[in-house]
Motif scaffolding. Sequence first.
Motif, short mmCIF file in Angstrom:
data_model
loop_
_atom_site.label_atom_id
_atom_site.label_comp_id
_atom_site.label_asym_id
_atom_site.label_seq_id
_atom_site.Cartn_x
_atom_site.Cartn_y
_atom_site.Cartn_z
N LEU A 134 47.12 42.74 43.45
CA LEU A 134 47.81 43.71 42.59
C LEU A 134 48.55 44.75 43.43
O LEU A 134 49.71 45.07 43.16
CB LEU A 134 46.80 44.41 41.67
N VAL A 137 44.43 49.09 36.92
CA VAL A 137 43.51 47.95 36.95
C VAL A 137 43.00 47.72 38.38
O VAL A 137 41.80 47.49 38.61
CB VAL A 137 44.20 46.68 36.41
N ALA A 172 35.88 38.44 45.28
CA ALA A 172 36.80 38.13 44.17
C ALA A 172 37.49 39.40 43.69
O ALA A 172 38.71 39.43 43.51
CB ALA A 172 36.04 37.46 43.02
N ARG A 212 40.00 40.50 46.42
CA ARG A 212 41.22 39.68 46.50
C ARG A 212 42.22 40.06 45.42
O ARG A 212 43.41 40.21 45.67
CB ARG A 212 40.87 38.18 46.37
N GLU A 213 41.73 40.21 44.19
CA GLU A 213 42.67 40.53 43.11
C GLU A 213 43.19 41.96 43.24
O GLU A 213 44.35 42.24 42.91
CB GLU A 213 42.03 40.30 41.73
N LEU A 225 33.94 36.17 35.65
CA LEU A 225 35.24 36.85 35.55
C LEU A 225 36.09 36.23 34.44
O LEU A 225 36.81 36.93 33.72
CB LEU A 225 35.98 36.82 36.89
N ASP A 269 44.86 39.81 32.55
CA ASP A 269 45.66 39.03 33.50
C ASP A 269 45.01 39.03 34.88
O ASP A 269 44.97 38.00 35.56
CB ASP A 269 47.08 39.61 33.62
N ALA A 270 44.51 40.18 35.31
CA ALA A 270 43.90 40.27 36.64
C ALA A 270 42.65 39.38 36.72
O ALA A 270 42.47 38.62 37.67
CB ALA A 270 43.54 41.72 36.96
N TYR A 271 41.81 39.47 35.71
CA TYR A 271 40.62 38.61 35.68
C TYR A 271 41.03 37.13 35.67
O TYR A 271 40.44 36.29 36.36
CB TYR A 271 39.77 38.89 34.44
N ASN A 310 42.42 31.36 40.68
CA ASN A 310 42.41 31.29 42.14
C ASN A 310 41.10 30.68 42.65
O ASN A 310 41.09 29.77 43.49
CB ASN A 310 42.62 32.71 42.69
N LEU A 311 39.98 31.17 42.12
CA LEU A 311 38.67 30.63 42.53
C LEU A 311 38.55 29.16 42.14
O LEU A 311 38.09 28.33 42.94
CB LEU A 311 37.54 31.44 41.86
N VAL A 365 30.92 33.07 39.94
CA VAL A 365 31.75 34.28 39.84
C VAL A 365 32.95 34.00 38.93
O VAL A 365 33.30 34.83 38.07
CB VAL A 365 32.21 34.74 41.24
N ASP A 369 30.97 30.55 44.13
CA ASP A 369 32.29 30.97 43.66
C ASP A 369 32.51 30.60 42.19
O ASP A 369 33.14 31.34 41.43
CB ASP A 369 33.40 30.32 44.51
N LEU A 417 39.12 47.58 39.51
CA LEU A 417 38.54 46.39 40.15
C LEU A 417 38.15 46.69 41.59
O LEU A 417 37.13 46.21 42.08
CB LEU A 417 39.52 45.21 40.09
N ARG A 461 43.83 35.69 36.74
CA ARG A 461 44.43 35.23 38.00
C ARG A 461 43.36 34.91 39.03
O ARG A 461 43.41 33.89 39.70
CB ARG A 461 45.37 36.31 38.56
N GLU A 462 42.36 35.80 39.16
CA GLU A 462 41.34 35.54 40.17
C GLU A 462 40.45 34.37 39.76
O GLU A 462 40.00 33.61 40.61
CB GLU A 462 40.52 36.81 40.46
N ALA A 508 30.14 37.02 47.04
CA ALA A 508 31.14 36.23 46.32
C ALA A 508 31.89 37.06 45.28
O ALA A 508 33.11 36.93 45.13
CB ALA A 508 30.49 35.01 45.66
N ILE A 509 31.19 37.92 44.57
CA ILE A 509 31.90 38.68 43.52
C ILE A 509 32.67 39.84 44.12
O ILE A 509 33.78 40.16 43.68
CB ILE A 509 30.95 39.12 42.38
#
Lengths: 367, 367
Positions: free
Chosen positions: B230, B251, B222, B225-226, A255, A221-223, A229-230, A251, A248, B255, A225-226, B218-219
């Motif tokens: 969270l 998580v 990312a 941000r996540e 992800l 889920d975390a991967y 978002n990107l 990336v 971006d 991350l 969502r980002e 960039a990574i």
Amino acid sequence: MTSLDTGVKIVRNVGRFTIGDGSVSGVADLVNSQRTKDSPNAVYLIDEFFENSRNVLDSLGMIAGDAKHFIKTANEPTTQGIDELVSTLHLSGHNHPATIVGIGGGITLDTAKAVANLLTNGGKAADYQGWDLVRVPGVHKIGVPTISGTGAEATRTCVMTNLETGLKLGMNSDYTVFDHIILDPGLTSTVPRNQYFYTGMDAYIHCIEALDGSYRNAIGDAYSRETVNLCRNIFLSSDMMTDARRSDLMVASYLGGCAIATSYVGIIHPFSAALSVVFGMHHCVANCVVLNAMSEFYPEAHSEFRKMIELQKVELPSGVCANLTDDLRQALIAATIKHEKPLTNALGTEFRATLTDARIISLFEKM
Amino acid sequence: MTSLDTGVKIVRNVGRFTIGDGSVSGVADLVNSQRTKDSPNAVYLIDEFFENSRNVLDSLGMIAGDAKHFIKTANEPTTQGIDELVSTLHLSGHNHPATIVGIGGGITLDTAKAVANLLTNGGKAADYQGWDLVRVPGVHKIGVPTISGTGAEATRTCVMTNLETGLKLGMNSDYTVFDHIILDPGLTSTVPRNQYFYTGMDAYIHCIEALDGSYRNAIGDAYSRETVNLCRNIFLSSDMMTDARRSDLMVASYLGGCAIATSYVGIIHPFSAALSVVFGMHHCVANCVVLNAMSEFYPEAHSEFRKMIELQKVELPSGVCANLTDDLRQALIAATIKHEKPLTNALGTEFRATLTDARIISLFEKM
């Protein structure tokens, strides 16, 4: 719908990644660090798009005795094509190369992954279509994506179709994961705009499907969502292909690929797979054609997708299911509903109550 | 401020991760898969917190001949303490163990990383404080975090203080990265609430600092941000320690650790490091104490932090810099401004124009 466990527990990461504009210049050193007295030569599998790109080809550190093959991308990989390439490498004496470098889109990266496994495991590509059938580690391999979205640089599979049986299934294995990937957004500056969009949307779409499903995992889920978002930032901006946006998207692709390991897709991928199987349509454009007809199931993503496509002035094929015959209808239905796990993820085990034959065909007819 | 390149290009990932409630039960199989005829025994380094937790200890697959040491967590790791532990392992014949399992918080995980490097590289821990000084791969190592936030499970360093020289610096090396980590949120259910909060906020704080800085990637962005996303969901919820929140924080920690590889911190970590060096305050609580006084530099994060701390009813030490002597003032200033890279990241190369001695002390006096 309650949240269910995806059942995915152990995940292999890509060994290392190099990131940044110009990082493709590091391929030569990476390859050289793998060359040994016993295995002095490398294998380069390169998207045919770069056949005349001297600046890219010259930066790869190829030396006499290395094998170089340009990979055709008109059709997605077949087990027969992979077997032929492996035979060619055997004939040219590249049985135990120092490393295999795959440079290109999903087709080329998946080809590199499959060839690396076959050189050490022997047999035919079709022998390993499935889960955890690869017995020993493949040849060391380096992935250099030149278009972003499929996540092939991050995943543990390499999708291939067996032309004899029609089976489209990859070698799902921890050994299929790249040892090193190079994320150089400079390589994506020459991608045609439509293709850039379709491929980028693969990341967006599989993450939207995953986040909408009932099988869930906290890291997936975390991967996802980002990644979403990107993709929003990129495709809802005025120009999806600026330097920063291409960086971006590279990336997001990586992800999004990481997300695949612990998540499932939904309704879009099964319909898209049917378009690929029945009409030979490429995966990424097929995804877009399907999402464009999926306002009933993914209303928010559909509306966002329409905004993106208008902002970026991208053309989408239409009328792809005009004039369906009965045989084609049956083939499309069969090729869709066989994807039980994603359809269950989206609609529950009784997904056929929603996706009746008539409903499936009416959706295809909107494409 | 314009965005600058972090200069970080090549990143080593954790080899594999296992995720999910109950996944600690997989440790035994993982360890067994590493045991060989020549190296039949494993080393377990376990946070002293679990010294009487029979259900955890019994699940780890320990057999006769394995080494088991409980790691004290009153103080953060020292090079002297690491050297002593390595000597003990030599004396008990664990020179080449099958694997080292670290089970605990950042202190225990960092200890496992350092010991694994020393067993194969020889010498003293202090010899490897710095960047890329470790010459050969360490012993195979498995990390099992039992508290979330520092990201020690994901990073290429293991922070240690040399008590003789006062140098606090880790073994920054690709070889320091874990081969396998196990992310089992079940292990964090017994963490005291204050400690859970302080440690979780480490992830939030270093990502907030990274996203506010001028050195960007960039990574890294990312991941940051996540991680922040969270942390917001967790610490702005009514209960930060429900099953789902603990899973999410695990998580976020991972991350956030991945973000560290390609990013720099800002003003908070240098001040926090000074509190650790001068007063021996632990890293995570020190971070919180500093952010609590940083409304001038991080107004949004400060206000969000205040909301979190009130919602979660967490207690924060206060008056830690009451009654400063001149010597302590000078020590705090020196220990803060030596962190040039993070301060430059936040304020530019002329950071001393903003952070005058008087301003630094007035900030400490608010803590």
